[in-house]
Design an enzyme around this catalytic site. Structure first.
Site, PDB file in Angstrom:
ATOM      1  N   HIS A 176    -106.554  28.910 -17.085  1.00 34.87           N
ATOM      2  CA  HIS A 176    -106.574  27.440 -17.115  1.00 34.87           C
ATOM      3  C   HIS A 176    -107.374  26.862 -15.943  1.00 34.87           C
ATOM      4  CE1 HIS A 176    -102.538  27.115 -14.704  1.00 34.87           C
ATOM      5  NE2 HIS A 176    -103.548  26.931 -13.877  1.00 34.87           N
ATOM      6  N   GLU A 218    -104.586  24.123 -20.461  1.00 34.91           N
ATOM      7  CA  GLU A 218    -104.041  25.423 -20.836  1.00 34.91           C
ATOM      8  C   GLU A 218    -104.798  26.011 -22.027  1.00 34.91           C
ATOM      9  OE1 GLU A 218    -102.247  26.761 -18.628  1.00 34.91           O
ATOM     10  OE2 GLU A 218    -100.124  26.271 -18.825  1.00 34.91           O
ATOM     11  N   ASN A 266    -103.892  32.433 -16.573  1.00 41.29           N
ATOM     12  CA  ASN A 266    -104.192  32.476 -18.016  1.00 41.29           C
ATOM     13  C   ASN A 266    -105.556  31.829 -18.294  1.00 41.29           C
ATOM     14  OD1 ASN A 266    -103.628  29.851 -17.493  1.00 41.29           O
ATOM     15  ND2 ASN A 266    -101.961  29.630 -18.954  1.00 41.29           N
ATOM     16  N   ASP A 317    -105.189  17.091 -11.083  1.00 43.03           N
ATOM     17  CA  ASP A 317    -103.989  17.273 -11.904  1.00 43.03           C
ATOM     18  C   ASP A 317    -102.720  17.102 -11.074  1.00 43.03           C
ATOM     19  OD1 ASP A 317    -104.266  19.572 -10.400  1.00 43.03           O
ATOM     20  OD2 ASP A 317    -104.170  20.966 -12.075  1.00 43.03           O
TER      21      ASP A 317
END
Ligand code: GLP
Length: 243
Positions: free
Chosen positions: A138, A143, A136, A67
């Site tokens: 991810h 996400e 969170n 990413d």
């Protein structure tokens, strides 16, 4: 999915590097896809050292970056590109044709995503993925709410991702979107390692392993992968039932 717990960050990193180095020794032309970040930083150092010490032929493997922060130039010291350049590509003197990273400054990021999808097909799929986990849940920039079948895509980042992400940069930076390989590719990857260390990751690791499998907590996808490994240190595993 299997869970392997190591004493501390150093042991976790040395063992993770060992798994990857051994896999490259067994299959010199494998395709490795990796996340950057604080978690795999020491693994990269151990990996470089082990490949060199073992005199492994690493001239044929392919490297794919998982990413990138959209809009960042590769020269930005907080970019994933810069991380891999300094921690893997330069120390191993990889040829530029050996590694593939998203161009996060491309005018058309959708085109960048389709090119990455095609590259993965051309490589015959990814052999090993080494990913981290965000606060969170991810993975990469997948996400909460991302489809488990998504291919490469551009993601709107949650506030927590943007605020935690500030740690990679020298000063405050405006982060908005991320470009990432998606879960469709993760599920098709032969072997996936998710690594985490430290007590700050204990809650998300508990949810990953013991929580429901749901797109609202992305890392729970690991429970569905038949050759998936959660590699953690004791602190990250401190809230697990079996500890
Ligand atoms: C970042 C990256 C992920 C990374 C995760 C955890 O936002 N997009 O690829 O795995 O967050 O990072 P760290 O290892 O620094 O905790």
């Amino acid at each position: 999915m299997q869970v392997l717990t190591f004493k501390d960050y150093e042991e976790l990193s040395a063992n993770t590097a060992g798994f990857i180095a051994d896999a490259i020794a067994d299959n010199p032309s494998l395709t490795l896809c990796m996340a950057s970040g604080s978690t795999p930083a020491l693994t990269c150092d151990f990996l470089v050292k082990k490949l060199k010490d073992d005199k492994t032929d690493y001239s044929k493997f392919s490297f794919i970056g998982l990413d990138e922060w959209a809009g960042l130039p590769p020269t930005n010291t907080g970019s994933c590109h810069y991380f891999f350049k300094t921690k893997i590509f330069e120390p191993l003197k990889l040829r530029s044709s050996q590694y593939y990273l998203f161009n996060a400054q491309a005018a058309n990021l959708q085109k960048e995503c389709r090119a990455m999808d095609q590259l993965i097909i051309d490589k015959g799929g990814i052999d090993i993925m080494l990913v981290g986990i965000g606060m969170n849940g991810h993975i990469g920039f997948n996400e909460p709410g991302t489809s488990f079948t998504a291919l490469s895509h551009v993601a709107e980042l949650e506030e927590i991702t943007k605020s935690v992400g500030q740690k990679y940069f020298d000063g405050p930076v405006e982060l908005g979107k991320g470009i990432t390989i998606g879960f469709g590719h993760l599920m098709n990857t032969k072997k996936v390692f998710l690594m985490a260390n430290g007590s700050k990751k204990a809650e998300v690791i508990k949810k990953t392993i013991e929580g429901p499998v749901t797109e609202s907590f992305p890392a729970s996808i690991m429970q569905k992968h038949t050759d998936g490994f959660i590699l953690i240190d004791e602190e990250a595993g401190s809230l697990l039932k079996d500890q």
